[in-house]
Design a protein around this motif. Structure first.
Motif, short mmCIF file in Angstrom:
data_model
loop_
_atom_site.label_atom_id
_atom_site.label_comp_id
_atom_site.label_asym_id
_atom_site.label_seq_id
_atom_site.Cartn_x
_atom_site.Cartn_y
_atom_site.Cartn_z
N SER A 1 1.12 -4.98 -5.63
CA SER A 1 0.87 -4.89 -7.03
C SER A 1 1.99 -5.04 -7.88
O SER A 1 2.82 -4.72 -7.63
N ARG A 2 1.87 -5.66 -9.04
CA ARG A 2 2.92 -5.94 -9.96
C ARG A 2 2.45 -5.66 -11.36
O ARG A 2 1.37 -6.25 -11.66
N TYR A 3 3.27 -5.13 -12.06
CA TYR A 3 2.96 -4.94 -13.71
C TYR A 3 4.23 -5.45 -14.21
O TYR A 3 5.43 -4.91 -13.83
N THR A 4 4.28 -6.23 -15.21
CA THR A 4 5.48 -6.80 -15.85
C THR A 4 5.53 -6.73 -17.25
O THR A 4 4.57 -7.09 -17.73
N ASN A 5 6.42 -6.16 -17.77
CA ASN A 5 6.59 -5.95 -19.37
C ASN A 5 7.74 -6.97 -19.56
O ASN A 5 8.85 -6.98 -19.34
N LEU B 1 13.96 -10.13 -21.44
CA LEU B 1 13.96 -9.00 -20.46
C LEU B 1 12.77 -8.85 -19.74
O LEU B 1 11.71 -8.63 -20.45
N ASP B 2 12.64 -8.65 -18.18
CA ASP B 2 11.41 -8.47 -17.69
C ASP B 2 11.79 -7.18 -16.88
O ASP B 2 12.77 -7.24 -16.06
N LEU B 3 10.84 -6.12 -17.12
CA LEU B 3 10.95 -5.09 -16.39
C LEU B 3 9.67 -5.07 -15.44
O LEU B 3 8.43 -5.07 -15.82
N ASN B 4 10.00 -5.43 -14.14
CA ASN B 4 8.52 -5.40 -13.22
C ASN B 4 8.66 -3.98 -12.42
O ASN B 4 9.38 -3.66 -11.87
N PHE B 5 7.39 -3.39 -12.37
CA PHE B 5 6.89 -2.27 -11.79
C PHE B 5 6.15 -2.84 -10.47
O PHE B 5 5.13 -3.21 -10.59
N VAL B 6 6.71 -2.64 -9.29
CA VAL B 6 6.21 -3.26 -8.19
C VAL B 6 5.69 -2.04 -7.15
O VAL B 6 6.59 -1.13 -7.07
N ASN B 7 4.72 -2.15 -6.73
CA ASN B 7 3.75 -1.13 -5.66
C ASN B 7 3.61 -1.78 -4.25
O ASN B 7 2.83 -2.75 -4.53
N PHE B 8 3.91 -1.46 -3.21
CA PHE B 8 3.83 -2.05 -2.22
C PHE B 8 3.67 -1.16 -0.59
O PHE B 8 4.07 -0.06 -0.86
N GLY B 9 3.03 -1.72 0.23
CA GLY B 9 2.87 -1.03 1.34
C GLY B 9 2.15 -1.61 2.47
O GLY B 9 1.79 -2.93 2.30
N ASN C 1 -1.17 2.71 5.68
CA ASN C 1 -0.21 3.52 6.40
C ASN C 1 0.59 4.42 5.32
O ASN C 1 0.16 4.12 4.16
N LYS C 2 1.58 5.48 5.82
CA LYS C 2 1.98 6.27 4.82
C LYS C 2 3.23 5.59 4.47
O LYS C 2 4.28 6.38 4.42
N ASP C 3 3.44 4.45 4.03
CA ASP C 3 4.77 3.56 3.49
C ASP C 3 4.58 3.18 2.20
O ASP C 3 5.47 2.22 1.88
N ASN C 4 3.67 3.80 1.31
CA ASN C 4 3.60 3.26 -0.07
C ASN C 4 4.89 3.54 -0.71
O ASN C 4 5.58 4.66 -0.56
N ASP C 5 5.38 2.41 -1.36
CA ASP C 5 6.70 2.44 -2.31
C ASP C 5 6.66 1.86 -3.50
O ASP C 5 5.79 0.92 -3.65
N SER C 6 7.16 2.46 -4.45
CA SER C 6 7.30 1.69 -5.86
C SER C 6 8.72 1.38 -6.45
O SER C 6 9.65 2.33 -5.99
N ARG D 1 10.76 -9.70 -1.92
CA ARG D 1 12.01 -9.67 -1.13
C ARG D 1 12.17 -7.84 -0.93
O ARG D 1 12.22 -7.42 0.12
N ALA D 2 11.65 -6.85 -1.78
CA ALA D 2 11.84 -5.61 -1.39
C ALA D 2 10.60 -5.32 -0.42
O ALA D 2 10.92 -4.39 0.36
N TYR D 3 9.39 -5.87 -0.87
CA TYR D 3 8.33 -5.72 0.19
C TYR D 3 8.83 -5.93 1.74
O TYR D 3 8.61 -5.34 2.60
N ARG D 4 9.29 -7.35 1.61
CA ARG D 4 9.64 -7.94 3.09
C ARG D 4 10.78 -6.98 3.60
O ARG D 4 10.79 -6.80 4.83
#
Length: 148
Positions: A66-70, A84-92, A103-108, A137-140
């Motif tokens: 999931s991604r939220y961008t300001n 300026l783009d501030l992307n808040f990314v949550n993945f797992g 799984n217990k690998d949730n990351d932001s 890329r961060a997710y991969r």
């Protein structure tokens, strides 16, 4: 003893008259425009975007992102602007082989990106930018260590 009591009573009676006098107050609001400020809030525009994706394979492994961008845009003048783009990314990852479980690998992560453009004329553009190479890329990178 009566003099201090009378003067205190008189002060308490006259206090509401003085309390209603408008005294000058400083304005510290960043949203007022004096016209001469380099960082005027009238030159700032903002928008937001959101996205979500998920997938699974026939082997029972999957992912979510999931991604939220300001998105902020500031125009210093008609020839110079900053994005300026501030992307808040949550993945797992998730496991769907026997039952659906995360799984217990949730990351932001917060992934910033920016671009500064200067266009002195119609035929000249000078641009400096930093792009993170895609939000996935961060997710991969985080999932590359899993043994699937």
């Amino acid at each position: 003893m009566k003099k201090p009591l009378i003067s205190l009573s008189l002060m308490l009676l006259l206090l509401p008259l003085f309390a209603q006098v408008d005294l000058p107050r400083p304005n510290f609001s960043p949203y007022t425009n004096s016209g001469s400020s380099l960082l005027s809030m009238n030159n700032l525009s903002m928008r937001h975007s959101m996205g979500f994706e998920a997938g699974t394979s026939s082997e029972g492994v999957g992912y979510y992102l999931s991604r939220y961008t300001n998105h902020l845009k500031y125009k210093f003048n008609p020839k110079l602007e900053l994005d300026l783009d501030l992307n808040f990314v949550n993945f797992g990852s998730l496991n769907t082989s026997q039952r659906f479980e995360l799984n217990k690998d949730n990351d932001s992560q917060v992934i910033p990106e920016f671009s500064l453009r200067y266009k002195p004329s119609d035929s000249v553009l000078i641009q400096v930018q930093m792009v993170q190479g895609g939000l996935h890329r961060a997710y991969r990178n985080s999932l590359s260590s899993y043994p699937w």
